[in-house]
Scaffold this motif. Structure first.
Motif, PDB file in Angstrom:
ATOM      1  N   ALA A 187       0.593  -1.222  -0.036  1.00  0.00           N
ATOM      2  CA  ALA A 187       0.272  -0.062  -0.054  1.00  0.00           C
ATOM      3  C   ALA A 187       1.227   1.449  -0.208  1.00  0.00           C
ATOM      4  O   ALA A 187       0.099   2.169  -0.515  1.00  0.00           O
ATOM      5  N   GLY A 188       2.041   1.299   0.111  1.00  0.00           N
ATOM      6  CA  GLY A 188       2.864   2.191   0.562  1.00  0.00           C
ATOM      7  C   GLY A 188       3.486   2.585  -0.281  1.00  0.00           C
ATOM      8  O   GLY A 188       4.729   3.229  -0.593  1.00  0.00           O
ATOM      9  N   GLY A 189       3.879   1.183  -1.032  1.00  0.00           N
ATOM     10  CA  GLY A 189       4.716   2.145  -2.311  1.00  0.00           C
ATOM     11  C   GLY A 189       4.067   1.962  -3.621  1.00  0.00           C
ATOM     12  O   GLY A 189       2.913   2.482  -3.885  1.00  0.00           O
ATOM     13  N   THR A 190       5.561   2.242  -4.749  1.00  0.00           N
ATOM     14  CA  THR A 190       5.358   2.384  -5.865  1.00  0.00           C
ATOM     15  C   THR A 190       5.801   1.518  -7.114  1.00  0.00           C
ATOM     16  O   THR A 190       7.223   1.115  -6.505  1.00  0.00           O
ATOM     17  N   THR A 191       5.627   1.757  -7.897  1.00  0.00           N
ATOM     18  CA  THR A 191       5.884   0.812  -8.875  1.00  0.00           C
ATOM     19  C   THR A 191       7.073   2.468  -9.948  1.00  0.00           C
ATOM     20  O   THR A 191       6.172   2.790 -10.717  1.00  0.00           O
ATOM     21  N   VAL A 192       8.195   1.718 -10.131  1.00  0.00           N
ATOM     22  CA  VAL A 192       9.260   2.740 -10.623  1.00  0.00           C
ATOM     23  C   VAL A 192       9.819   2.070 -12.160  1.00  0.00           C
ATOM     24  O   VAL A 192       9.954   0.461 -12.060  1.00  0.00           O
ATOM     25  N   ASP A 193       9.895   2.584 -13.265  1.00  0.00           N
ATOM     26  CA  ASP A 193      10.358   2.063 -14.262  1.00  0.00           C
ATOM     27  C   ASP A 193      11.921   2.476 -15.057  1.00  0.00           C
ATOM     28  O   ASP A 193      12.678   2.936 -13.920  1.00  0.00           O
ATOM     29  N   VAL A 194      12.013   1.069 -15.626  1.00  0.00           N
ATOM     30  CA  VAL A 194      13.384   1.398 -15.578  1.00  0.00           C
ATOM     31  C   VAL A 194      14.147   1.565 -16.754  1.00  0.00           C
ATOM     32  O   VAL A 194      13.393   1.720 -18.728  1.00  0.00           O
ATOM     33  N   TRP A 195      14.545   2.979 -17.134  1.00  0.00           N
ATOM     34  CA  TRP A 195      14.468   4.022 -17.761  1.00  0.00           C
ATOM     35  C   TRP A 195      15.750   3.329 -19.043  1.00  0.00           C
ATOM     36  O   TRP A 195      15.203   3.080 -20.187  1.00  0.00           O
ATOM     37  N   ILE A 196      16.707   2.437 -18.633  1.00  0.00           N
ATOM     38  CA  ILE A 196      18.060   3.076 -19.438  1.00  0.00           C
ATOM     39  C   ILE A 196      18.319   1.410 -18.769  1.00  0.00           C
ATOM     40  O   ILE A 196      19.145   1.554 -17.627  1.00  0.00           O
ATOM     41  N   PRO A 197      17.864   0.140 -19.076  1.00  0.00           N
ATOM     42  CA  PRO A 197      18.307  -0.926 -18.349  1.00  0.00           C
ATOM     43  C   PRO A 197      19.894  -1.179 -18.940  1.00  0.00           C
ATOM     44  O   PRO A 197      20.391  -2.624 -19.625  1.00  0.00           O
ATOM     45  N   ALA A 198      20.714  -0.960 -17.631  1.00  0.00           N
ATOM     46  CA  ALA A 198      21.942  -0.975 -17.730  1.00  0.00           C
ATOM     47  C   ALA A 198      22.289  -1.719 -16.721  1.00  0.00           C
ATOM     48  O   ALA A 198      22.338  -1.380 -15.371  1.00  0.00           O
ATOM     49  N   GLY A 199      23.862  -2.269 -16.405  1.00  0.00           N
ATOM     50  CA  GLY A 199      24.466  -2.658 -15.200  1.00  0.00           C
ATOM     51  C   GLY A 199      23.557  -3.823 -14.702  1.00  0.00           C
ATOM     52  O   GLY A 199      22.698  -4.559 -15.153  1.00  0.00           O
ATOM     53  N   PRO A 200      23.347  -3.046 -13.743  1.00  0.00           N
ATOM     54  CA  PRO A 200      22.780  -4.115 -12.959  1.00  0.00           C
ATOM     55  C   PRO A 200      20.928  -4.821 -13.663  1.00  0.00           C
ATOM     56  O   PRO A 200      20.375  -4.986 -12.980  1.00  0.00           O
ATOM     57  N   LEU A 201      20.530  -3.250 -14.137  1.00  0.00           N
ATOM     58  CA  LEU A 201      19.065  -3.372 -14.018  1.00  0.00           C
ATOM     59  C   LEU A 201      18.587  -4.292 -15.685  1.00  0.00           C
ATOM     60  O   LEU A 201      17.966  -3.548 -16.258  1.00  0.00           O
ATOM     61  N   ARG A 202      20.377  -4.750 -16.616  1.00  0.00           N
ATOM     62  CA  ARG A 202      19.554  -4.902 -17.621  1.00  0.00           C
ATOM     63  C   ARG A 202      18.711  -6.586 -17.801  1.00  0.00           C
ATOM     64  O   ARG A 202      19.197  -7.007 -16.213  1.00  0.00           O
ATOM     65  N   GLY A 203      17.902  -5.943 -18.451  1.00  0.00           N
ATOM     66  CA  GLY A 203      17.373  -7.446 -18.136  1.00  0.00           C
ATOM     67  C   GLY A 203      15.760  -6.996 -17.468  1.00  0.00           C
ATOM     68  O   GLY A 203      14.422  -7.507 -17.621  1.00  0.00           O
ATOM     69  N   LEU A 204      15.899  -6.212 -16.693  1.00  0.00           N
ATOM     70  CA  LEU A 204      14.831  -5.720 -15.519  1.00  0.00           C
ATOM     71  C   LEU A 204      13.958  -4.809 -16.055  1.00  0.00           C
ATOM     72  O   LEU A 204      14.282  -3.917 -17.629  1.00  0.00           O
ATOM     73  N   THR A 205      12.283  -4.418 -15.706  1.00  0.00           N
ATOM     74  CA  THR A 205      11.358  -3.903 -16.020  1.00  0.00           C
ATOM     75  C   THR A 205      10.412  -2.860 -15.123  1.00  0.00           C
ATOM     76  O   THR A 205      10.411  -1.743 -15.604  1.00  0.00           O
ATOM     77  N   GLY A 206      10.921  -3.251 -13.829  1.00  0.00           N
ATOM     78  CA  GLY A 206      10.121  -2.464 -13.299  1.00  0.00           C
ATOM     79  C   GLY A 206      10.483  -2.253 -11.724  1.00  0.00           C
ATOM     80  O   GLY A 206      11.450  -3.983 -11.414  1.00  0.00           O
ATOM     81  N   LEU A 207      10.451  -2.074 -10.797  1.00  0.00           N
ATOM     82  CA  LEU A 207      11.187  -1.705  -9.234  1.00  0.00           C
ATOM     83  C   LEU A 207      10.351  -1.433  -8.368  1.00  0.00           C
ATOM     84  O   LEU A 207       9.319  -0.864  -8.563  1.00  0.00           O
ATOM     85  N   ARG A 208      10.053  -1.985  -7.590  1.00  0.00           N
ATOM     86  CA  ARG A 208       9.132  -2.009  -6.096  1.00  0.00           C
ATOM     87  C   ARG A 208       9.671  -1.063  -4.925  1.00  0.00           C
ATOM     88  O   ARG A 208      10.949  -1.944  -4.723  1.00  0.00           O
ATOM     89  N   VAL A 209       9.547   0.397  -4.764  1.00  0.00           N
ATOM     90  CA  VAL A 209       9.832   1.359  -4.307  1.00  0.00           C
ATOM     91  C   VAL A 209       8.377   1.922  -3.258  1.00  0.00           C
ATOM     92  O   VAL A 209       7.681   1.706  -3.656  1.00  0.00           O
ATOM     93  N   SER A 210      10.060   3.001  -2.629  1.00  0.00           N
ATOM     94  CA  SER A 210       8.140   3.492  -1.103  1.00  0.00           C
ATOM     95  C   SER A 210       7.790   4.494  -2.137  1.00  0.00           C
ATOM     96  O   SER A 210       8.287   5.561  -2.773  1.00  0.00           O
ATOM     97  N   ARG A 211       6.654   5.216  -1.741  1.00  0.00           N
ATOM     98  CA  ARG A 211       6.024   6.074  -2.838  1.00  0.00           C
ATOM     99  C   ARG A 211       6.662   7.507  -2.329  1.00  0.00           C
ATOM    100  O   ARG A 211       5.966   7.719  -1.529  1.00  0.00           O
ATOM    101  N   ASP A 212       7.783   7.410  -2.243  1.00  0.00           N
ATOM    102  CA  ASP A 212       8.331   8.768  -1.408  1.00  0.00           C
ATOM    103  C   ASP A 212       9.137   9.556  -2.570  1.00  0.00           C
ATOM    104  O   ASP A 212       8.998   9.768  -3.660  1.00  0.00           O
ATOM    105  N   ARG A 213       9.987  10.964  -2.293  1.00  0.00           N
ATOM    106  CA  ARG A 213      11.030  11.313  -2.501  1.00  0.00           C
ATOM    107  C   ARG A 213      11.589  10.921  -3.929  1.00  0.00           C
ATOM    108  O   ARG A 213      12.319   9.938  -3.014  1.00  0.00           O
ATOM    109  N   GLY A 214      11.291  11.141  -5.035  1.00  0.00           N
ATOM    110  CA  GLY A 214      13.541  11.023  -5.327  1.00  0.00           C
ATOM    111  C   GLY A 214      14.697  11.886  -5.570  1.00  0.00           C
ATOM    112  O   GLY A 214      14.280  12.457  -4.331  1.00  0.00           O
ATOM    113  N   VAL A 215      15.896  11.660  -6.125  1.00  0.00           N
ATOM    114  CA  VAL A 215      16.837  12.329  -6.041  1.00  0.00           C
ATOM    115  C   VAL A 215      17.360  12.407  -7.101  1.00  0.00           C
ATOM    116  O   VAL A 215      17.004  11.640  -7.959  1.00  0.00           O
ATOM    117  N   ARG A 216      18.125  13.377  -6.793  1.00  0.00           N
ATOM    118  CA  ARG A 216      18.756  14.359  -7.510  1.00  0.00           C
ATOM    119  C   ARG A 216      20.426  14.007  -7.754  1.00  0.00           C
ATOM    120  O   ARG A 216      20.982  14.530  -6.420  1.00  0.00           O
TER     121      ARG A 216
END
Length: 385
Positions: free
Chosen positions: A144-173
């Motif tokens: 209930a408190g999370g959100t699904t983020v999209d993998v924009w660039i499948p590079a490094g350990p994100l190669r072959g991934l489509t979505g990650l489940r994280v907390s619905r909070d602020r991002g980072v820059r």
């Protein structure tokens, strides 16, 4: 017998209440620190055991980051809040990454409060709030408190991934020009990659991907499988521990020593006599004549005040009214006629007082002469001559 029976009943009841109170223990609140020892929802124990049981080279690092093993390939800092990473440790991490290592920094949500040195090096800033998304879940209640983020660039350990489940909070820059956002949702980035030398740094917004409650959701486990496949992986546990308190300063030890010395001296002085008891000292009180002499000396030091002369006459007229019945409102000549004795002396003393009062400066001898004449008149009025 009745009182004894009542006392026994109350004793049994009190014992039962005490036993129940001791047996009832309040459960400690769940820890929110993402350590590999925390089995709560926000801990990382499940991920640590999963990687170890899968045959990966995973360990917990409980020392300073300056002492990294040369065989280490990946270092994970999961939102450390216990103590800050020092400048020397940041330099050690930079050398580690430039030499081909991988740093995964799961940044705390509260930037600027815990890891100033790391955030300055990585140039981190708080990003916008992530929108809600339940993509990939069976129902909205699964997280209930999370959100699904999209993998924009499948590079490094994100190669072959489509979505990650994280907390619905602020991002980072990240402020580095060559840093690239790899995953996020809307305008909020959740995962960044920064190439540095022969290695790379991955910055994640929060420790959500390592938490026990989201480990099996979407592609979170595949992200860690890809990282651990690179070689030995270390979870930093040293900076989750609270910093040891500073040692007591020398001033505190000196103060404690002084208190002990004073306490010892007081104990010895109260417990042991320093010789035979002395006789009781007899105090002699000062006589009235000594007080009069002191007042005279004080008056000589303070000089004569002009207001003292009229006070002599007022005091004498008050005494004449009380003893002889001569009103205060009568003139001096009429009051002198009503006096049985000393009328002429009174007029002469009053004239002397007026002359002395009119002088620019009144000497102590002049005041003493006038005061002496008025003292003789007081003795006449009171009948003590």
């Amino acid at each position: 017998m009745k009182n004894l029976r009542t006392a026994l009943v109350f004793g049994v009841l009190i014992s039962l209440a005490l036993a129940v109170g001791l047996a009832t223990r309040e459960e400690a609140p769940e820890s929110v620190v993402p350590t590999v020892e925390n089995t709560g929802p926000q801990g990382a124990r499940a991920l640590y055991l999963y990687l170890r049981e899968g045959g990966r080279a995973v360990d917990a690092h409980t020392a300073s980051l300056e002492s990294l093993s040369p065989a280490t390939r990946t270092v994970v800092l999961a939102a450390p809040r216990g103590q800050p990473v020092s400048e020397d440790e940041v330099s050690s991490l930079e050398r580690f990454v430039r030499g081909g290592g991988t740093l995964v920094y799961l940044s705390p949500r509260e930037l600027g409060q815990h890891q100033a040195a790391l955030e300055d090096w990585l140039r981190l800033e708080a990003g916008p709030l992530m929108p809600a998304s339940s993509r990939g879940l069976d129902s909205n209640l699964a997280d209930a408190g999370g959100t699904t983020v999209d993998v924009w660039i499948p590079a490094g350990p994100l190669r072959g991934l489509t979505g990650l489940r994280v907390s619905r909070d602020r991002g980072v820059r990240m402020g580095h020009e060559d840093a690239v956002p790899l995953a996020g949702l809307g305008g909020a980035a959740a995962v960044w990659r920064w190439p540095l030398g022969s290695g790379e740094v991955y910055v994640l917004a929060g420790a959500d991907l390592a938490e026990n409650r989201r480990m099996e959701l979407l592609d979170n486990l595949r992200f860690w499988d890809a990282l651990s496949a690179r070689g030995p992986l270390l979870f930093d546990e040293f900076h989750h521990q609270l910093a040891p308190p500073p040692p007591l300063s020398r001033g505190i030890w000196v103060f404690v020593a002084q208190v002990l010395a004073v306490g010892l001296l007081y104990t010895v002085s109260r417990g042991t006599r320093f010789g035979a008891p002395r006789p009781l000292r007899v105090e002699r009180h000062r006589s009235a004549l000594e007080y009069v002499r002191s007042m005279g000396w004080l008056m000589r030091r303070a000089k004569v005040e002009r207001e003292l002369l009229p006070e002599l006459d007022r005091s004498l007229r008050q005494l004449m009214q009380e003893r002889l019945g001569i009103p205060l409102s009568l003139a001096d000549a009429d009051a002198a006629r009503l006096m049985e004795r000393g009328g002429t002396d009174y007029l002469e003393a009053k004239a002397d007082l007026a002359r002395t009062h009119a002088q620019p400066a009144i000497r102590p001898a002049d005041y003493a002469r006038v005061a002496r004449r008025y003292a003789q008149l007081e003795r006449l009025v009171t009948g003590r001559t």
